[in-house]
Enzyme design. Structure first.
Site, PDB file in Angstrom:
ATOM      1  N   ASP A 317      10.328 -25.842  17.438  1.00 17.79           N
ATOM      2  CA  ASP A 317       9.287 -26.858  17.637  1.00 17.79           C
ATOM      3  C   ASP A 317       9.792 -28.013  18.496  1.00 17.79           C
ATOM      4  OD1 ASP A 317      11.066 -27.465  15.464  1.00 17.79           O
ATOM      5  OD2 ASP A 317       9.789 -29.185  14.995  1.00 17.79           O
ATOM      6  N   GLU A 318       8.855 -28.769  19.029  1.00 12.88           N
ATOM      7  CA  GLU A 318       9.102 -30.045  19.715  1.00 12.88           C
ATOM      8  C   GLU A 318      10.248 -29.959  20.728  1.00 12.88           C
ATOM      9  OE1 GLU A 318       7.552 -33.345  16.540  1.00 12.88           O
ATOM     10  OE2 GLU A 318       9.608 -32.655  16.239  1.00 12.88           O
ATOM     11  N   VAL A 319      10.175 -28.983  21.611  1.00 16.83           N
ATOM     12  CA  VAL A 319      11.242 -28.797  22.602  1.00 16.83           C
ATOM     13  C   VAL A 319      10.875 -29.521  23.893  1.00 16.83           C
ATOM     14  CG1 VAL A 319      12.600 -27.125  23.905  1.00 16.83           C
ATOM     15  CG2 VAL A 319      11.862 -26.572  21.577  1.00 16.83           C
TER      16      VAL A 319
END
Length: 524
Positions: A317-319
Site C-alpha cells: 500500500d501507499e507506494v
C-alpha cells in the site's frame, strides 16, 4: 382471555421452557451471540472440584479448561457450604467429545460446537461436543460466559438452565491487526491482547511487525535488519516470535505476519543502506537492486520457520515511487527495461508474491495492488480492503478473495468512530451472488500504532472490536438490525472484560473514552 392475552401466555410459557431463540430476549448475555440458543429458568452451581473429562487427550484442551476455570473464579474464594445445596442442582464437571483427531490449527478449521448444560443423559455434567479441539475452545469461551461468581451463595453459578447452544462462525477469518513499528509492544502486552481476542472469538492476529519507523524483529538471514529497531530493548528475538505464535495457537488464534513492501520500509536501510534508492531518498525499497529481493527471500524463508499460518501479508500500500524516478541509477535501470514507475511497482509486487509462493505461502496484499493491476495478481492472492466501501464487491467479481477492513468503520485508531458503526459494518454489502459471498473470507479491525502502546492499547481496542467480532461470528439473521438493541449486552461483555483484567473502555464513549463520574460498570 382475549387473543392478545393468550398470545402473551404462550410467549411466557415458551420463554420458561427455553424454546425462544436468544435474539428475542435481552436476558441472554453471551457475546458474540451464538447461532442458536435455548434456555430455561433454573439455577445450577459448580462443585468445588468441578473438572472435565474427554475422549480427546490434549494439552491444549487441558490448559484451556484450566484457564476457563480461573476466568470464571476471578480470584474469588469459593467458600460455600455445599451440603446446603440440593444435590440435583450441583454440576460436577464438563464432558467434552471431539470427533476429529487432527489437532492442527489452520485457516478454515472447523470451529463449530454444541453445548448442553446440563446433559440430559448425565444431569450432574455439562456436555460439549465439537468436530475439532478449536471448536471445543470456542465452546469453553461460551460456557465461561454462562458462569459467574455469586457473592450471595459464594459459589460459581449458572442461571437460566437448561441451556442448549449450537454454534459456528459466519466467517472463517476474524482478525485484529496490531502494529509494533509505530510503538513497540512488549511481549506480555501482545499476549494480553491475544487472551482478550479469544474472549470475543476473534481468530487471526495480524502482526504488522515492521514499517518506516522501526524494524524490531530478529531476522537470522540478515541480522542487521533489526538495527532499525528503536533501541536494543525494543526488539523481538526469533524465540519471542515463536513463543507468541505458540501462545496464540493454544487459544485457537493464527498469527498473520506482515512485511510491507516496497513502501513503508525505510527502517530496513538502517542495517543495509543499499536497500535505499539513495541516502537522501530512502523509500520505497530499491526495485533495481537484486539484493532487495534476496533480503525479501531471506525474511520469508525465516518466516516460514516461525509463522506457519497459510497466509503471509506482503503489504503493497501507499507506494510513492518518486525516489525511483529521481535517482539516476534507478531511472536508467527502468529505461533499459522499458518500464515506467507504475510498471515497476507491479514488477516489484509480483516478484515478491512469487518469492512468498516459493516458501509455501498464499498471499494477502493491501487493496492498492488490486486497484492498480488486479488481473495480474496471483490467483492465490487475498485482497485486503482498507480505503473504503465497494472494493470487496469488485474483488470477488474478479474471482479473488477479500478481507474487509474499510477504514471509515473498522480502524480502531479512528477514535471518533463509535462502536455502533463497528457493529453495523456489513462485509457482504451489495454482494448477492452466493459464490462471490464465499470469496469474502472475513474481516479485520485494525489497531494502527501511532497513538497506542502498552499504556492504552486495550481501551482503544475494546469494546469496539467486540462489536465487529459479533458481526463476523453471528449469523446475519441473528444480528441486531439496530445496534441500540445490543447496547446492554455489549456493556455486559465490556464489564466482563474489565473483571478479567482487560482495560476495556466504557460503551457510552467513543474510542478510548474515560468513565464519567461515579456509576455502575453496566451503565457506562
Amino acid at each position: 382471555m382475549g387473543k392478545m392475552g393468550s398470545e402473551m401466555l404462550i410467549y411466557v410459557l415458551l420463554l420458561m421452557a427455553g424454546v425462544l431463540a436468544s435474539g428475542q430476549s435481552s436476558q441472554v448475555k453471551i457475546w458474540p451471540m451464538p447461532a442458536s440458543v435455548s434456555y430455561g429458568h433454573t439455577h445450577l452451581y459448580l462443585t468445588n472440584d468441578f473438572g472435565f473429562s474427554s475422549n480427546y487427550g490434549s494439552e491444549i484442551l487441558k490448559d484451556a479448561f484450566d484457564r476457563m476455570l480461573a476466568l470464571i473464579k476471578l480470584d474469588h474464594v469459593i467458600d460455600a457450604n455445599f451440603s446446603a445445596f440440593n444435590s440435583s442442582s450441583l454440576l460436577q464437571g464438563l464432558h467434552i467429545v471431539i470427533s476429529s483427531p487432527n489437532g492442527q490449527l489452520q485457516y478454515g478449521v472447523d470451529e463449530s460446537y454444541k453445548l448442553i448444560v446440563p446433559s440430559p443423559e448425565k444431569p450432574a455434567y455439562a456436555h460439549l461436543e465439537a468436530k475439532t479441539v478449536y471448536g471445543a475452545l470456542q465452546g469453553l469461551q461460551t460456557f465461561s460466559q454462562l458462569c459467574y461468581f455469586s457473592v450471595t451463595s459464594r459459589v460459581l453459578q449458572i442461571d437460566m438452565s437448561p441451556w442448549t447452544i449450537i454454534d459456528q462462525p459466519r466467517f472463517s477469518y476474524r482478525g485484529l491487526l496490531i502494529d509494533t513499528s509505530r510503538h513497540y509492544l512488549p511481549v506480555p502486552v501482545i499476549k494480553k491482547v491475544i487472551d482478550s481476542m479469544s474472549y470475543a472469538k476473534l481468530n487471526v492476529m495480524h502482526w504488522h511487525i515492521v514499517d518506516t519507523q522501526s524494524f524490531p524483529l530478529e531476522i537470522p538471514s540478515y541480522p542487521k535488519l533489526w538495527d532499525g529497531a528503536y533501541s536494543p530493548s525494543e526488539r523481538y528475538t526469533v524465540a519471542d516470535a515463536a513463543d507468541i505464535v505458540s501462545y496464540a495457537q493454544k487459544r485457537g488464534i493464527n498469527v498473520l505476519a506482515e512485511i510491507d513492501v516496497p513502501g513503508h520500509a525505510l527502517s530496513w536501510g538502517t542495517g543495509y543502506p543499499s536497500l535505499w534508492p539513495s541516502k537522501d531518498c530512502q523509500q520505497p525499497l530499491d526495485v533495481s537492486n537484486e539484493f532487495t529481493f534476496k533480503v525479501i527471500d531471506g525474511i520469508l524463508s525465516d518466516f516460514s520457520k516461525i509463522f506457519n499460518f497459510k497466509f503471509v501479508h506482503l503489504g503493497g500500500d501507499e507506494v510513492n515511487t518518486s525516489c525511483w524516478t529521481t535517482t539516476p541509477r534507478i531511472r536508467n535501470w527502468l529505461k533499459k527495461r522499458g518500464m515506467n514507475e507504475s510498471q515497476a511497482y507491479q514488477y516489484f509486487v509480483l516478484r515478491a508474491q512469487n518469492i512468498a509462493l516459493s516458501h509455501g505461502y498464499e498471499i494477502i496484499n493491501w487493496e492498492e495492488t488490486f486497484n492498480d493491476f488486479g488481473n495480474k495478481l496471483s490467483r492465490k492472492t487475498v485482497v485486503h480492503n482498507w480505503l473504503g466501501g465497494g472494493v470487496a464487491q469488485r474483488v470477488v467479481a474478479s474471482g479473488l478473495r477479500c478481507i474487509v477492513s474499510n477504514q471509515d468503520k473498522w480502524y480502531l485508531d479512528h477514535l471518533d468512530t463509535p462502536w455502533q458503526e463497528f457493529y453495523a459494518n456489513e462485509p457482504l454489502t451489495n454482494i448477492t451472488n452466493l459464490k462471490q459471498q464465499k470469496l469474502v473470507i472475513g474481516g479485520e479491525v485494525c489497531m494502527w500504532g501511532e497513538t497506542v502502546n502498552g499504556s492504552d492499547i486495550e481501551q482503544t481496542i475494546w469494546p469496539r472490536a467486540a462489536a465487529a467480532a459479533e458481526r463476523l461470528w453471528t449469523p446475519f439473521d441473528k444480528l441486531a438490525k439496530n445496534p441500540r438493541d445490543v447496547t446492554g449486552r455489549l456493556a455486559h461483555f465490556r464489564c466482563l472484560l474489565n473483571q478479567r483484567g482487560v482495560a476495556a473502555a466504557p460503551v457510552a464513549g467513543l474510542g478510548r473514552a474515560a468513565p464519567e463520574g461515579p456509576g455502575s460498570c453496566y451503565r457506562q
